[in-house]
Motif scaffolding. Structure first.
Motif, short mmCIF file in Angstrom:
data_model
loop_
_atom_site.label_atom_id
_atom_site.label_comp_id
_atom_site.label_asym_id
_atom_site.label_seq_id
_atom_site.Cartn_x
_atom_site.Cartn_y
_atom_site.Cartn_z
N LYS A 271 110.81 0.86 60.59
CA LYS A 271 110.83 -0.06 61.73
C LYS A 271 110.59 0.69 63.03
N ARG A 272 111.22 1.86 63.17
CA ARG A 272 111.06 2.65 64.39
C ARG A 272 109.62 3.14 64.54
N LEU A 273 109.00 3.53 63.43
CA LEU A 273 107.65 4.08 63.49
C LEU A 273 106.59 2.99 63.65
N LEU A 274 106.66 1.97 62.78
CA LEU A 274 105.59 0.98 62.71
C LEU A 274 105.69 -0.10 63.77
N LYS A 275 106.90 -0.60 64.01
CA LYS A 275 107.02 -1.72 64.95
C LYS A 275 107.36 -1.23 66.35
N GLN A 276 108.54 -0.62 66.48
CA GLN A 276 108.96 -0.18 67.81
C GLN A 276 108.01 0.87 68.38
N GLY A 277 107.63 1.87 67.55
CA GLY A 277 106.79 2.95 68.04
C GLY A 277 105.42 2.49 68.46
N LEU A 278 104.76 1.70 67.62
CA LEU A 278 103.39 1.27 67.93
C LEU A 278 103.36 0.18 69.00
N GLN A 279 104.31 -0.75 68.92
CA GLN A 279 104.31 -1.83 69.91
C GLN A 279 104.63 -1.31 71.31
N LYS A 280 105.46 -0.28 71.39
CA LYS A 280 105.77 0.32 72.69
C LYS A 280 104.78 1.42 73.06
N LYS A 281 103.76 1.56 72.19
CA LYS A 281 102.72 2.57 72.41
C LYS A 281 103.32 3.96 72.62
N ARG A 282 104.27 4.29 71.74
CA ARG A 282 104.87 5.62 71.78
C ARG A 282 103.80 6.65 71.44
#
Length: 584
Positions: free
Chosen positions: A391-402
């Motif tokens: 979840k941290r990598l795929l959703k939060q990370g990509l959606q927040k453009k980390r």
């Protein structure tokens, strides 16, 4: 600088025309060059011969015919890849013709380097920069050439950066440029673990830090210091070896723990990718996801049907070998259908904001032609998937453009903690097998023999997991016992055990030598015969030579005291025996 012809053992290196005396000089030609590289090769396409070795530098570096053939075939993408423009990838080949003595001393580097970054004793890495562009002046209509750095060091990031600087220039200016670059590399300091080095080449300074086995995970990048006296300002490489794990694993993030288990267990795996760049990066990323554990199986980042080990790896008369193969030719799907695990990755594609994830599929779904991306395996993971990480990598990370480097840091930390949680119980149990320090007495067993390490009993270890298992450091649930049982049968357990046992034996030897040096030697000698005393001298000498030759963790003062003991003992003997033990 003609390409070499003929095979045979490697001579001592020298510049063209230099005589070889057979004795290594303190500043031997190419000694510094060979601390980093074995040689540089240029592979071109010949209408009559196909891929051909155009140049090897230094010119007296000897490759066997089999090595030359492997380098030629592996330096070009196969016809299925269709790589136009410039592309970089890597390969790894078995050294042929027996082990050759290096021109430089490997021991200082290997003693201080992490086990996963030590020099390859029996394989060469090839780092390739391939160019294919339209060229009407060439009969075939295309300019096709590869510049290849051959090394025993797994420094993929450093050598790719080096190729990015020198290959485009070489393709324009050819041989004189390459000779100048090799001479510059021959001025570089040797790679020393724990040190930050400035490496000048073609008007650029590459600044790198060579990892050390005592490093903490966050200390791999060069410290940002000392730039003010360097002109031009250096290009700082954050690592000599680490890949962008997040980018490599993007299409398989949902199965990264399954793949980690397959690597831990040394399972045979084929990676079928669209290009050598993708196959080699995926294979290297897989082999390095076990850090700090050394990857003890064979692996080939890029492999073709022309490879000398093709028959060995594709035979159906025995079980598939413990090897990870990176391939681009779909023909391998047919040849390796009997392999238990095949990972098919496609061209990078995004589905909305998420990278398209390959699916877990049964091997029976594998089709010879038009195989869709997926991990084809009947293997069931022992550990539950870490959904919070995904979840941290795929959703939060990509959606927040980390940024990708932050995503990679998250993924690398997760894999590191997973490996450490698995290894720490083994380390604790192994430590418990060491004899107590009070039992390490100088004369109890004999001067040549310290107490023995107790045997590793798998059942005893498994019983210890109830109160000292991975659950103390890892939140993941699952069948840890089953994973350990399978691990015991893998090459990685054997490799880990041999390394730890060797280190423990060396520690015991060091402690035993210290105990001898702290003992009262005169009191021991009072009731001993001359034969026993002479035997002590010979054994002490042997111990001292072994300690220095194997670089045991012994203080210099202890070694000096041992030498003084030997001299004291010899001085107490009759003159005739002194003459025998200390000839003029």
């Amino acid at each position: 600088m003609d390409a070499l012809s003929g095979a045979g053992p490697r001579r001592a290196r020298g510049r063209p025309g230099a005589r070889s005396s057979g004795v290594r000089a303190p500043a031997a030609p190419w000694a510094r060059f060979s601390a980093w590289l074995e040689c540089v090769c240029v592979v071109t396409f010949d209408l009559e011969l196909g891929q051909a070795l155009e140049l090897v530098y230094p010119s007296d570096f000897r490759l066997t015919d089999k090595e030359k053939s492997s380098i030629c075939y592996l330096s070009f993408p196969d016809s299925h890849s269709g790589c136009l423009g410039d592309t970089q990838f890597s390969f790894r080949i078995r050294q042929c013709g027996g082990q050759r003595s290096p021109w430089h001393d490997d021991r200082h580097y290997d003693t201080g380097a992490p086990v996963s970054l030590q020099r390859e004793p029996a394989h060469y890495f090839g780092y390739v920069y391939f160019r294919q562009v339209k060229d009407s002046s060439v009969k075939r209509g295309y300019f096709q050439k590869s510049l290849v750095l051959v090394s025993r060091l797994p420094f993929v990031r450093l050598f790719q950066a080096l190729l990015s600087l020198i290959a485009p220039e070489y393709f324009d200016k050819l041989a004189p440029c390459l000779e100048a670059v090799c001479n510059e590399i021959d001025q570089w300091p040797a790679p020393m673990p724990g040190q930050t080095l400035n490496l000048p080449v073609m008007g650029v300074i590459l600044q790198v830090r060579i990892p050390s086995r005592v490093d903490k995970p966050e200390s791999s990048a060069p410290k940002q210091c000392g730039h003010e006296n360097l002109l031009p300002a250096p290009v700082v490489l954050s690592s000599v070896h680490e890949l962008d794990l997040f980018r490599c694993f993007q299409p398989v993030l949902a199965h990264v723990q399954t793949l980690w288990e397959l690597m831990l267990l040394g399972e045979p795996l084929v990676v079928l990718a669209p290009s050598p760049a993708m196959s080699s990066e995926m294979v290297l990323a897989l082999t390095r996801c076990l850090h700090p554990l050394k990857f003890c199986c064979d692996y080939r980042p890029y492999f073709t049907i022309h490879d000398s080990e093709f028959r060995e790896f594709t035979t159906r008369t025995q079980a598939p070998p413990n090897v990870v193969l990176g391939v681009t030719n779909p023909f391998f799907i047919k040849m390796l259908q009997h392999w238990p695990h095949i990972l098919r990755v496609g061209e990078p594609r995004m589905s909305g904001d998420l990278p398209k994830q390959v699916k877990l599929k049964k091997p029976s779904r594998l089709k010879t032609l038009d195989t869709k991306p997926g991990l084809y395996t009947a293997y069931t993971a022992h550990l539950h998937r870490d959904k919070a990480l995904l979840k941290r990598l795929l959703k939060q990370g990509l959606q927040k453009k980390r940024p990708s480097d932050m995503q990679t840091a998250l993924l690398r930390r997760h894999l590191l903690e997973l490996t450490q949680s698995f290894i720490i119980p083994l380390e604790h149990y192994m430590t418990s097998l060491m004899p107590l320090q009070k039992s390490i007495m100088p004369w109890k067993v004999g001067v040549e023999t310290p107490p023995q390490i107790r045997p590793f009993r798998q059942d005893d270890f498994l019983c210890s997991l109830e109160h000292a298992g991975p659950q103390l450091t890892c939140i993941l649930k699952g069948d840890w016992l089953g994973l350990y049982r399978r691990f015991f049968k893998s090459p990685h357990f054997d490799g880990w055990y041999r390394q730890r046992h060797k280190e423990m034996v060396q520690k015991l030897e060091a402690l035993h030598l210290e105990a001898i040096c702290e003992a009262n030697i005169e009191a021991w000698m009072k009731d001993k015969s001359e034969v026993e005393i002479v035997d002590l001298v010979l054994k002490l000498r042997e111990k001292l030579v072994w300690a220095q030759g194997h670089q045991l963790p012994v203080k210099e003062a202890t070694l000096q005291r041992a030498q003084l003991y030997i001299e004291t003992i010899i001085g107490s003997l009759p003159k005739d025996l002194q003459a025998v033990l200390c000839p003029p």
